[in-house]
Design an enzyme around this catalytic site. Structure first.
Site, PDB file in Angstrom:
ATOM      1  N   LYS A   1      14.689  66.591  66.100  1.00 38.75           N
ATOM      2  CA  LYS A   1      14.422  66.756  67.530  1.00 38.75           C
ATOM      3  C   LYS A   1      15.700  67.232  68.199  1.00 38.75           C
ATOM      4  O   LYS A   1      16.759  67.285  67.551  1.00 38.75           O
ATOM      5  CB  LYS A   1      13.975  65.433  68.162  1.00 38.75           C
ATOM      6  CG  LYS A   1      14.921  64.262  67.839  1.00 38.75           C
ATOM      7  CD  LYS A   1      14.428  62.942  68.405  1.00 38.75           C
ATOM      8  CE  LYS A   1      13.330  62.287  67.603  1.00 38.75           C
ATOM      9  NZ  LYS A   1      12.064  62.167  68.293  1.00 38.75           N
TER      10      LYS A   1
ATOM     11  N   THR B   1       6.171  64.277  70.571  1.00 35.09           N
ATOM     12  CA  THR B   1       5.028  64.857  69.871  1.00 35.09           C
ATOM     13  C   THR B   1       5.356  64.975  68.382  1.00 35.09           C
ATOM     14  O   THR B   1       4.453  64.977  67.546  1.00 35.09           O
ATOM     15  CB  THR B   1       4.662  66.248  70.433  1.00 35.09           C
ATOM     16  OG1 THR B   1       5.861  66.995  70.608  1.00 35.09           O
ATOM     17  CG2 THR B   1       3.958  66.113  71.772  1.00 35.09           C
TER      18      THR B   1
HETATM   19  C1  475 Z   1       9.747  65.170  76.696  1.00 34.44           C
HETATM   20  N1  475 Z   1      12.202  70.226  78.599  1.00 34.44           N
HETATM   21  C2  475 Z   1       8.923  64.663  75.524  1.00 34.44           C
HETATM   22  C3  475 Z   1       7.456  66.646  75.795  1.00 34.44           C
HETATM   23  O1  475 Z   1       5.442  66.509  77.061  1.00 34.44           O
HETATM   24  C4  475 Z   1       7.479  65.149  75.639  1.00 34.44           C
HETATM   25  C5  475 Z   1      12.868  72.337  79.425  1.00 34.44           C
HETATM   26  C6  475 Z   1      13.580  73.090  80.342  1.00 34.44           C
HETATM   27  C7  475 Z   1      14.344  72.482  81.294  1.00 34.44           C
HETATM   28  C8  475 Z   1      14.390  71.144  81.298  1.00 34.44           C
HETATM   29  N2  475 Z   1      13.680  70.408  80.412  1.00 34.44           N
HETATM   30  C9  475 Z   1      12.921  70.985  79.504  1.00 34.44           C
HETATM   31  C10 475 Z   1      11.735  68.977  78.779  1.00 34.44           C
HETATM   32  O2  475 Z   1      11.912  68.340  79.767  1.00 34.44           O
HETATM   33  C11 475 Z   1      10.964  68.432  77.669  1.00 34.44           C
HETATM   34  O3  475 Z   1      10.847  69.068  76.629  1.00 34.44           O
HETATM   35  N3  475 Z   1      10.398  67.231  77.823  1.00 34.44           N
HETATM   36  C12 475 Z   1       9.607  66.673  76.741  1.00 34.44           C
HETATM   37  O4  475 Z   1       8.249  67.041  76.910  1.00 34.44           O
HETATM   38  C13 475 Z   1       6.051  67.189  76.012  1.00 34.44           C
HETATM   39  O5  475 Z   1       6.765  64.816  74.489  1.00 34.44           O
HETATM   40  O6  475 Z   1       8.961  63.256  75.506  1.00 34.44           O
HETATM   41  O7  475 Z   1      11.097  64.823  76.515  1.00 34.44           O
END
Ligand code: 475
Length: 798
Positions: A538, A646
């Protein structure tokens, strides 16, 4: 099930021969693997559109807006979904070519960072498979997520020019080109009518990828926008030099979609990112509206026919953009426009981390998007009236609820105020969303909030990634489990069947052997294929606590050195993942893991007992190789911090037992598989509150636990850095001084869980049963179920 595709394969052969002449070759025998890949992809794309298209439900069209789509390789996936996989495999055999070798030629389009982008890809797959009418809208980045390599244990990044110009799976669609405007000024015309006179216009060109449903002949577009104008622009023209360093302000318009910002779970405050966001939204909203109107529907019918689903706050600007078009271009009244927007937008939140919540500098916002700023001001003003009516004129409450506050534009607040639904991505996350982040909003709009637990597509994450297990399931389960993952429950009936258990075990061993070969090839490390394969794959982030894993590895190493003759169940610890280039602490953790791995892997006493493999450049195609080989899935975030996860689902489905905290979807995985088949440890959200209220002191843990102290000192004394005692200061100072993610507080409990794992693995039969029951009981986590939940709870809610 094998359908005969005689006609289609004749067409395929025809095309292959055509390409052969095209490339001036005497026979397809002379194609390189790369040529085979190109020829197959291009031909199959055309074959797919040749078929009569499958039926979709157009009740409401889902427009899925996301800055990221981490789709992974498409060729194998599309061949399977279209039902051509076996035919083409057989076709290639006549030329002594292995389809799997051809598929390895494809470069992953890395158009996403991690969980959020991969979720978007799984959802598109499920919507097509369920026949839910949908279009994905994203950006056609020239550079995807950076490539990662290690130099002296440290992460080094290089650009991922993924070859979008040679990519065979998309088509440039010039009829969808859009114009996007920036800057300039707003002039009042009369009453509350305004005209925006922008300063800069950039062209958005559409590139369409086919999203192919599973054996239902549905194909829907993933439309990616690319900025393209011959013109250059001065970044400073919008802000008089306040936001951007002076020297590199003149940039080409194409730079807008040149690179994916490499941050995961962290906001970016840069002007170019805001421009990307608006570009994405403006192109998409214009496209959605023109499709809607072209179908002969009126603007009033928009909410009935369309949903715009916002994947986090990154596409929030779609809200004021739709308002602007309805007000300024269609002359609707504010009430009419606002009512349409309020019924059309829905927002998914993916993180509670404060550092990830997007807020834009008000001046920057205003200079870049003056008309949108006016609209947001009015939304904010009208909402303030509503808040006063409910809570009275309470400054404290308004401070939390305001959209515009302290010269910032808060995107999450704009979303909650404007959308008809707000959802979290696992039950615990949705609960915390209401209780911690948005309690006052919940009081105002109690019915807006709901949960949709994430899911993963079984087509990619078993069928494609784990063909051997897939075959075993085909033989065992009645009905097509790829369409209905709950059918895997039938596997519970054969858990007592020795033959089934042995077959399952054999598949896991084969997958481990394959991963061992991959590790040998990449790291020149020969690993023990009989060890427990314990994987943590991850993004690197403090809250995900890869350093907790590392401290246990060091402690185990020290224990094995002191007790060379005691029993220990051999372990291979596998890591893979990237850190954002500017996240120095996370990069420091990567460095420490690599250096510790180097010491352990070169210690002859550790041979076949304890090994550490850190595979560089984590990406979807690498995940597909690691996941089927895992015995243990590390899901060890601090409770309350991982929204869902996930990877936890992918690993458990493939028969890895979870070692995890009660966080995110781990909670629901534990519910489904049962406490006996999962290794839980650590503080809970509730016990963390108590711990913090009493005053948490990581130093106390360090002083009182000699095992922890020794492990920390190993790094502090420079034993993993050639005597340099400062190399890992970034990580160690943070742990010793604050330990914001409670690594020390959970260390002992984590050690005990690892101990239980070592014991449990010795009873091969019991272990196997647990692994099999994990596969059997994971049906809930199909993204098909997630999409059905979106339909019943949000999109088509009655
Ligand atoms: C969570 N990405 C997981 C997953 O719901 C969760 C991308 C660009 C800018 C800032 N942040 C991002 C995320 O925030 C992210 O990937 N969050 C993830 O989403 C799907 O399973 O727990 O950390």
């Amino acid at each position: 099930m094998s359908i005969s595709h005689t006609n289609e394969m004749a067409l395929f052969d025809n095309n292959v021969q055509k390409y052969c002449r095209f490339f001036e070759l005497a026979s397809p025998q002379q194609f390189t693997l790369e040529q085979w890949y190109q020829v197959i992809a291009r031909t199959v794309l055309e074959m797919a559109y040749h078929k009569p298209q499958g039926k979709v439900d157009e009740q409401r069209h889902i427009n899925y807006l996301s800055m990221e789509f981490l789709i992974g390789r498409l060729t194998g996936n599309n061949l399977m979904n279209l039902g051509y996989y076996e035919d083409i495999k057989a076709y290639l055999a006549q030329y002594q070519v292995e389809l799997v070798d051809v598929l390895e030629q494809e470069r992953d389009p890395a158009l996403g960072n991690g969980g959020l982008g991969r979720l978007a890809a799984c959802f598109l797959d499920s919507m097509a498979t369920l026949g839910q009418a949908a279009t994905g809208y994203g950006l056609h980045y020239q550079y995807g997520l950076f490539k990662q390599a290690f130099q002296d244990g440290k992460q080094v990044e290089s650009g991922d020019e993924w070859g979008r110009n040679q990519y065979p799976w998309h088509r440039y669609n010039p009829s969808k080109t859009q114009q996007v405007h920036f800057g300039g000024k707003v002039v009042a015309i009369e009453g509350d009518r305004y005209e925006w006179q922008p300063k800069l216009t950039i062209e958005g060109k559409a590139f369409d990828l086919p999203i192919v449903g599973y054996q239902n002949d549905v194909i829907q577009p993933l439309r990616l926008w690319q900025a393209d104008s011959p013109q250059s622009f001065d970044l400073n023209q919008f802000n008089e030099g306040k936001f951007v360093a002076a020297e590199k302000t003149l940039i080409k318009s194409t730079a807008l979609t040149q690179v994916l910002y490499p941050n995961d779970n962290h906001r970016v405050g840069q002007q170019l990112r805001l421009m990307q966001q608006y570009f994405h939204c403006a192109c998409s909203v214009a496209d959605i509206l023109s499709r809607h109107l072209a179908q002969g529907f009126s603007l009033e019918e928009f909410p009935k026919r369309q949903v715009i689903q916002l994947n986090d706050t990154h596409p929030t600007l779609a809200i004021p953009e739709l308002m602007r078009i309805l007000l300024d271009e269609h002359q609707l009244t504010w009430q009419q426009a606002w009512s349409i927007c309020q019924q059309s937008f829905a927002y998914t939140n993916h993180t509670l981390l404060p550092e990830a919540l997007e807020q834009w500098d008000q001046r920057l916002f205003k200079q870049l998007l003056p008309r949108h700023f006016k609209i947001v001001e009015k939304i904010n003003h009208l909402f303030h009236q509503q808040v006063k009516a409910q809570f009275g004129d309470d400054a404290k409450v308004w401070e939390k609820l305001a959209i515009l506050f302290d010269y910032r534009v808060r995107m999450a607040n704009l979303c909650v105020v404007s959308c008809f639904a707000v959802n979290g991505v696992a039950q615990i996350h949705s609960d915390l969303l209401v209780s911690q982040l948005f309690p006052e909003y919940h009081q105002l709009f109690p019915t807006k909030f709901c949960n949709v637990t994430n899911g993963i597509t079984p087509r990619r994450w078993i069928q494609q990634a784990n063909p051997a297990l897939s075959q075993l399931l085909d033989q065992t389960v009645k009905g097509d489990w790829k369409k209905d993952l709950e059918l895997l429950h039938q596997v519970e009936n054969v858990v007592d069947d020795v033959n089934f258990r042995e077959a399952y075990w054999h598949i896991k061993q084969q997958n481990k052997a394959a991963l061992a070969r991959e590790i040998e090839q990449t790291l020149s490390l020969s690993v023990n294929p009989d060890a427990i394969f314990d994987v943590q794959i991850k993004r690197f982030h403090e809250y995900k606590r890869q350093h907790l894993n590392l401290l246990n590895i060091i402690a185990t190493y020290q224990w094995l050195k002191d007790n060379p003759n005691k029993d220990y169940t051999p372990r291979l610890f596998v890591f893979s993942g990237k850190a954002a280039p500017g996240y120095y602490l996370a990069k420091n953790i990567i460095h420490a893991i690599n250096n510790v791995a180097e010491i352990i892997n070169n210690d002859k006493q550790m041979k076949d007992k304890l090994q550490v493999a850190f595979l560089p450049d984590y990406r979807v195609s690498l995940a597909e190789k690691i996941i089927p080989a895992a015995d243990i899935s590390e899901q060890i975030s601090m409770a309350g911090k991982e929204a869902s996860g996930t990877g936890n689902m992918k690993l458990a489905l493939n028969g890895a037992l979870t070692l995890g905290t009660l966080d995110g979807a781990n909670v629901e995985i534990a519910e489904m598989v049962g406490q006996e088949h999962i290794f839980l440890f650590g503080h809970t959200v509730e016990s963390i509150q108590t711990l913090l209220a009493e005053g948490y002191s990581p130093k106390t843990y360090y002083r009182n636990d000699p095992v922890l102290k020794n492990a920390v000192d190993f790094l502090a004394k420079g034993k993993a850095s050639k005597g340099d005692k400062t190399t890992f200061n970034l990580m160690l100072d943070s742990l010793l001084e604050h330990d914001p993610f409670l690594v020390f507080a959970d260390f002992e409990s984590y050690r005990q869980a690892q101990e239980r794992i070592g014991q449990a693995y010795l009873d091969r039969d019991a272990w196997l049963r647990s692994a099999i029951l994990n596969t059997a009981r994971l049906g809930k986590f199909s993204s098909d179920r997630s999409i059905r939940d979106y339909q019943s709870r949000i999109w088509l809610k009655k």
